[in-house]
Design a protein around this motif. Structure first.
Motif, PDB file in Angstrom:
ATOM      1  N   GLU A   1       0.830  -1.212   0.000  1.00 13.24           N
ATOM      2  CA  GLU A   1       0.000   0.000   0.000  1.00 13.24           C
ATOM      3  C   GLU A   1       0.861   1.258   0.000  1.00 13.24           C
ATOM      4  O   GLU A   1       0.552   2.225  -0.704  1.00 13.24           O
ATOM      5  N   PHE A   2       1.940   1.252   0.769  1.00 15.56           N
ATOM      6  CA  PHE A   2       2.789   2.440   0.796  1.00 15.56           C
ATOM      7  C   PHE A   2       3.539   2.600  -0.529  1.00 15.56           C
ATOM      8  O   PHE A   2       3.763   3.726  -0.983  1.00 15.56           O
TER       9      PHE A   2
ATOM     10  N   VAL B   1       1.158   4.299  -2.647  1.00 13.45           N
ATOM     11  CA  VAL B   1       1.071   5.707  -2.234  1.00 13.45           C
ATOM     12  C   VAL B   1       2.224   6.500  -2.834  1.00 13.45           C
ATOM     13  O   VAL B   1       2.034   7.613  -3.344  1.00 13.45           O
TER      14      VAL B   1
ATOM     15  N   GLU C   1       1.376   7.013  -6.486  1.00 12.23           N
ATOM     16  CA  GLU C   1       0.231   7.906  -6.687  1.00 12.23           C
ATOM     17  C   GLU C   1       0.555   9.359  -6.336  1.00 12.23           C
ATOM     18  O   GLU C   1       0.042  10.278  -6.969  1.00 12.23           O
ATOM     19  N   THR C   2       1.397   9.557  -5.328  1.00 11.17           N
ATOM     20  CA  THR C   2       1.715  10.920  -4.876  1.00 11.17           C
ATOM     21  C   THR C   2       3.011  11.440  -5.480  1.00 11.17           C
ATOM     22  O   THR C   2       3.449  12.531  -5.136  1.00 11.17           O
TER      23      THR C   2
ATOM     24  N   PRO D   1       4.128  11.451  -0.003  1.00  8.69           N
ATOM     25  CA  PRO D   1       3.104  10.917   0.895  1.00  8.69           C
ATOM     26  C   PRO D   1       2.777  11.911   1.996  1.00  8.69           C
ATOM     27  O   PRO D   1       3.614  12.747   2.356  1.00  8.69           O
ATOM     28  N   SER D   2       1.572  11.812   2.502  1.00  9.51           N
ATOM     29  CA  SER D   2       1.201  12.653   3.639  1.00  9.51           C
ATOM     30  C   SER D   2       1.879  12.103   4.896  1.00  9.51           C
ATOM     31  O   SER D   2       2.292  10.936   4.933  1.00  9.51           O
TER      32      SER D   2
ATOM     33  N   GLN E   1       0.447  11.235   7.533  1.00 12.31           N
ATOM     34  CA  GLN E   1      -0.388  10.124   7.994  1.00 12.31           C
ATOM     35  C   GLN E   1      -0.092   8.844   7.203  1.00 12.31           C
ATOM     36  O   GLN E   1      -0.014   7.757   7.777  1.00 12.31           O
ATOM     37  N   GLN E   2       0.071   8.972   5.885  1.00 10.18           N
ATOM     38  CA  GLN E   2       0.376   7.800   5.060  1.00 10.18           C
ATOM     39  C   GLN E   2       1.735   7.208   5.439  1.00 10.18           C
ATOM     40  O   GLN E   2       1.879   5.992   5.540  1.00 10.18           O
TER      41      GLN E   2
ATOM     42  N   VAL F   1       1.467   5.328   8.864  1.00 16.86           N
ATOM     43  CA  VAL F   1       0.873   3.986   8.757  1.00 16.86           C
ATOM     44  C   VAL F   1       1.952   2.984   8.371  1.00 16.86           C
ATOM     45  O   VAL F   1       2.042   1.882   8.934  1.00 16.86           O
ATOM     46  N   PHE F   2       2.796   3.361   7.411  1.00 10.95           N
ATOM     47  CA  PHE F   2       3.898   2.504   6.966  1.00 10.95           C
ATOM     48  C   PHE F   2       4.887   2.263   8.114  1.00 10.95           C
ATOM     49  O   PHE F   2       5.282   1.127   8.385  1.00 10.95           O
TER      50      PHE F   2
END
Length: 191
Positions: A125-126, A129, A132-133, A137-138, A140-141, A144-145
Protein backbone atom coordinates in the motif's frame (compact mmCIF):
# COMPACT_ATOMS: atom_id res chain seq x y z
CA UNK A 1 1.10 -3.62 -24.20
CA UNK A 2 -1.13 -1.72 -26.55
CA UNK A 3 -0.14 -1.51 -30.19
CA UNK A 4 -1.25 2.13 -30.02
CA UNK A 5 1.84 3.15 -28.08
CA UNK A 6 5.22 4.05 -29.51
CA UNK A 7 7.32 1.06 -30.50
CA UNK A 8 11.00 1.88 -30.69
CA UNK A 9 12.75 0.69 -33.84
CA UNK A 10 15.95 -0.52 -32.20
CA UNK A 11 16.54 -4.25 -32.49
CA UNK A 12 17.41 -6.50 -29.55
CA UNK A 13 21.13 -6.96 -29.03
CA UNK A 14 22.44 -10.52 -28.86
CA UNK A 15 25.86 -11.90 -28.12
CA UNK A 16 26.37 -12.34 -31.87
CA UNK A 17 25.83 -8.64 -32.71
CA UNK A 18 26.92 -6.94 -29.46
CA UNK A 19 29.86 -4.56 -29.26
CA UNK A 20 32.46 -5.13 -26.53
CA UNK A 21 30.64 -3.13 -23.83
CA UNK A 22 27.28 -4.69 -24.64
CA UNK A 23 28.86 -8.14 -24.71
CA UNK A 24 30.24 -7.69 -21.18
CA UNK A 25 26.82 -6.66 -19.88
CA UNK A 26 25.01 -9.52 -21.64
CA UNK A 27 27.54 -12.11 -20.46
CA UNK A 28 27.12 -10.83 -16.90
CA UNK A 29 23.32 -11.17 -17.24
CA UNK A 30 23.67 -14.68 -18.65
CA UNK A 31 25.93 -15.71 -15.77
CA UNK A 32 23.58 -14.22 -13.15
CA UNK A 33 20.32 -15.50 -14.66
CA UNK A 34 21.29 -18.59 -16.61
CA UNK A 35 19.84 -16.80 -19.63
CA UNK A 36 19.73 -13.35 -21.18
CA UNK A 37 16.26 -11.96 -20.51
CA UNK A 38 14.61 -10.18 -23.45
CA UNK A 39 14.50 -7.00 -21.38
CA UNK A 40 18.31 -6.95 -21.19
CA UNK A 41 18.65 -7.50 -24.92
CA UNK A 42 16.64 -4.31 -25.43
CA UNK A 43 18.00 -2.05 -22.69
CA UNK A 44 21.62 -2.83 -23.60
CA UNK A 45 21.12 -0.80 -26.78
CA UNK A 46 22.19 2.01 -24.47
CA UNK A 47 24.77 0.36 -22.19
CA UNK A 48 24.53 3.16 -19.62
CA UNK A 49 20.82 2.46 -19.21
CA UNK A 50 21.42 -1.25 -18.59
CA UNK A 51 24.36 -0.54 -16.30
CA UNK A 52 22.36 1.98 -14.26
CA UNK A 53 19.53 -0.53 -13.94
CA UNK A 54 21.93 -3.30 -12.87
CA UNK A 55 23.65 -1.07 -10.30
CA UNK A 56 20.39 0.17 -8.76
CA UNK A 57 18.89 -3.32 -8.77
CA UNK A 58 21.93 -4.75 -6.97
CA UNK A 59 21.90 -1.95 -4.38
CA UNK A 60 18.20 -2.50 -3.70
CA UNK A 61 18.69 -6.26 -3.31
CA UNK A 62 21.73 -5.83 -1.05
CA UNK A 63 20.89 -2.84 1.12
CA UNK A 64 17.15 -2.15 1.12
CA UNK A 65 16.65 -3.66 4.57
CA UNK A 66 13.79 -5.72 3.13
CA UNK A 67 13.57 -9.51 3.10
CA UNK A 68 13.56 -11.16 -0.35
CA UNK A 69 9.77 -11.55 -0.13
CA UNK A 70 9.36 -7.88 0.81
CA UNK A 71 11.59 -6.90 -2.11
CA UNK A 72 9.32 -8.77 -4.50
CA UNK A 73 6.26 -7.08 -2.98
CA UNK A 74 7.82 -3.69 -3.77
CA UNK A 75 8.98 -4.68 -7.28
CA UNK A 76 5.71 -6.42 -8.19
CA UNK A 77 3.54 -3.60 -6.82
CA UNK A 78 5.64 -1.04 -8.69
CA UNK A 79 5.51 -3.04 -11.93
CA UNK A 80 1.72 -3.27 -11.73
CA UNK A 81 1.43 0.43 -10.87
CA UNK A 82 3.53 1.20 -13.97
CA UNK A 83 1.48 -1.20 -16.12
CA UNK A 84 4.45 -3.36 -17.12
CA UNK A 85 3.33 -6.84 -18.12
CA UNK A 86 6.89 -8.03 -18.64
CA UNK A 87 8.09 -7.12 -15.14
CA UNK A 88 4.82 -8.28 -13.58
CA UNK A 89 5.42 -11.75 -15.04
CA UNK A 90 9.14 -11.72 -14.19
CA UNK A 91 8.68 -10.60 -10.57
CA UNK A 92 5.76 -12.99 -10.07
CA UNK A 93 8.05 -15.79 -11.21
CA UNK A 94 10.91 -14.55 -9.01
CA UNK A 95 8.54 -14.21 -6.04
CA UNK A 96 7.39 -17.81 -6.50
CA UNK A 97 10.65 -19.51 -7.40
CA UNK A 98 13.46 -17.47 -5.86
CA UNK A 99 12.20 -15.23 -3.06
CA UNK A 100 9.61 -17.74 -1.87
CA UNK A 101 6.98 -15.07 -1.38
CA UNK A 102 3.72 -16.73 -0.32
CA UNK A 103 1.70 -17.25 -3.50
CA UNK A 104 -1.42 -15.82 -1.85
CA UNK A 105 0.51 -12.54 -1.38
CA UNK A 106 1.74 -12.48 -4.96
CA UNK A 107 -1.69 -13.34 -6.33
CA UNK A 108 -3.39 -10.69 -4.16
CA UNK A 109 -1.06 -8.02 -5.57
CA UNK A 110 -1.61 -9.27 -9.13
CA UNK A 111 -5.40 -9.34 -8.69
CA UNK A 112 -5.72 -6.04 -6.81
CA UNK A 113 -7.05 -7.81 -3.73
CA UNK A 114 -6.21 -7.35 -0.06
CA UNK A 115 -2.93 -8.98 0.93
CA UNK A 116 -3.54 -11.41 3.82
CA UNK A 117 -0.30 -10.51 5.64
CA UNK A 118 -0.75 -7.12 7.37
CA UNK A 119 2.93 -6.09 7.21
CA UNK A 120 3.26 -6.98 3.52
CA UNK A 121 -0.07 -5.23 2.87
CA UNK A 122 1.30 -2.05 4.46
CA UNK A 123 4.42 -2.32 2.29
CA UNK A 124 2.44 -2.76 -0.92
CA UNK A 125 0.00 0.00 0.00
CA UNK A 126 2.79 2.44 0.80
CA UNK A 127 4.54 1.58 -2.48
CA UNK A 128 1.27 2.47 -4.24
CA UNK A 129 1.07 5.71 -2.23
CA UNK A 130 4.57 6.63 -3.33
CA UNK A 131 3.56 6.10 -6.97
CA UNK A 132 0.23 7.91 -6.69
CA UNK A 133 1.71 10.92 -4.88
CA UNK A 134 4.90 11.01 -6.98
CA UNK A 135 6.95 10.61 -3.80
CA UNK A 136 4.90 13.04 -1.71
CA UNK A 137 3.10 10.92 0.89
CA UNK A 138 1.20 12.65 3.64
CA UNK A 139 2.55 12.42 7.19
CA UNK A 140 -0.39 10.12 7.99
CA UNK A 141 0.38 7.80 5.06
CA UNK A 142 4.02 7.57 6.08
CA UNK A 143 3.08 6.95 9.70
CA UNK A 144 0.87 3.99 8.76
CA UNK A 145 3.90 2.50 6.97
CA UNK A 146 6.21 3.20 9.91
CA UNK A 147 3.69 1.82 12.38
CA UNK A 148 3.70 -1.45 10.42
CA UNK A 149 7.32 -1.95 11.49
CA UNK A 150 9.22 -0.27 8.68
CA UNK A 151 11.77 2.54 8.88
CA UNK A 152 12.45 5.82 7.16
CA UNK A 153 15.40 4.12 5.42
CA UNK A 154 12.89 1.66 3.97
CA UNK A 155 11.14 4.66 2.40
CA UNK A 156 14.40 5.53 0.67
CA UNK A 157 14.69 1.91 -0.48
CA UNK A 158 11.23 2.13 -2.06
CA UNK A 159 12.39 5.22 -3.94
CA UNK A 160 15.40 3.25 -5.20
CA UNK A 161 13.15 0.37 -6.28
CA UNK A 162 10.83 2.81 -8.07
CA UNK A 163 13.80 4.28 -9.94
CA UNK A 164 14.94 0.82 -11.01
CA UNK A 165 11.42 -0.17 -12.06
CA UNK A 166 10.97 3.07 -13.99
CA UNK A 167 14.04 2.17 -16.05
CA UNK A 168 12.90 -1.36 -16.79
CA UNK A 169 9.15 -0.74 -17.01
CA UNK A 170 9.44 2.22 -19.35
CA UNK A 171 12.03 0.45 -21.50
CA UNK A 172 9.72 -2.54 -21.77
CA UNK A 173 6.87 -0.23 -22.74
CA UNK A 174 8.69 1.32 -25.69
CA UNK A 175 10.17 -1.99 -26.83
CA UNK A 176 6.91 -3.92 -26.33
CA UNK A 177 9.20 -6.55 -24.82
CA UNK A 178 8.09 -10.13 -25.34
CA UNK A 179 7.82 -12.07 -22.08
CA UNK A 180 10.50 -14.75 -21.84
CA UNK A 181 9.34 -18.36 -21.82
CA UNK A 182 10.69 -18.75 -18.27
CA UNK A 183 8.23 -16.11 -16.99
CA UNK A 184 5.29 -16.83 -19.31
CA UNK A 185 3.44 -18.97 -16.77
CA UNK A 186 2.94 -15.85 -14.66
CA UNK A 187 1.83 -13.55 -17.50
CA UNK A 188 -1.06 -11.35 -16.45
CA UNK A 189 -3.38 -10.63 -19.35
CA UNK A 190 -4.67 -7.22 -18.25
CA UNK A 191 -1.25 -5.64 -17.64
Amino acid sequence: MSNETFHIGLEPVTLSNADEQQNQILEKAKKANGMIPNMYKNMVNLPGLQDTYDTGYAHFRQSSGFTPAEQEVVFLTSSIENGCGYCTAAHSYLADEVSKTPVEVTNAIREGKQIPNTKLRALSEFTKVMHETRGNPSPQQAQVFLDAGYTEKNILAIILAMAVKTISNYSNHIFHTEIDEAFSGRKLENV
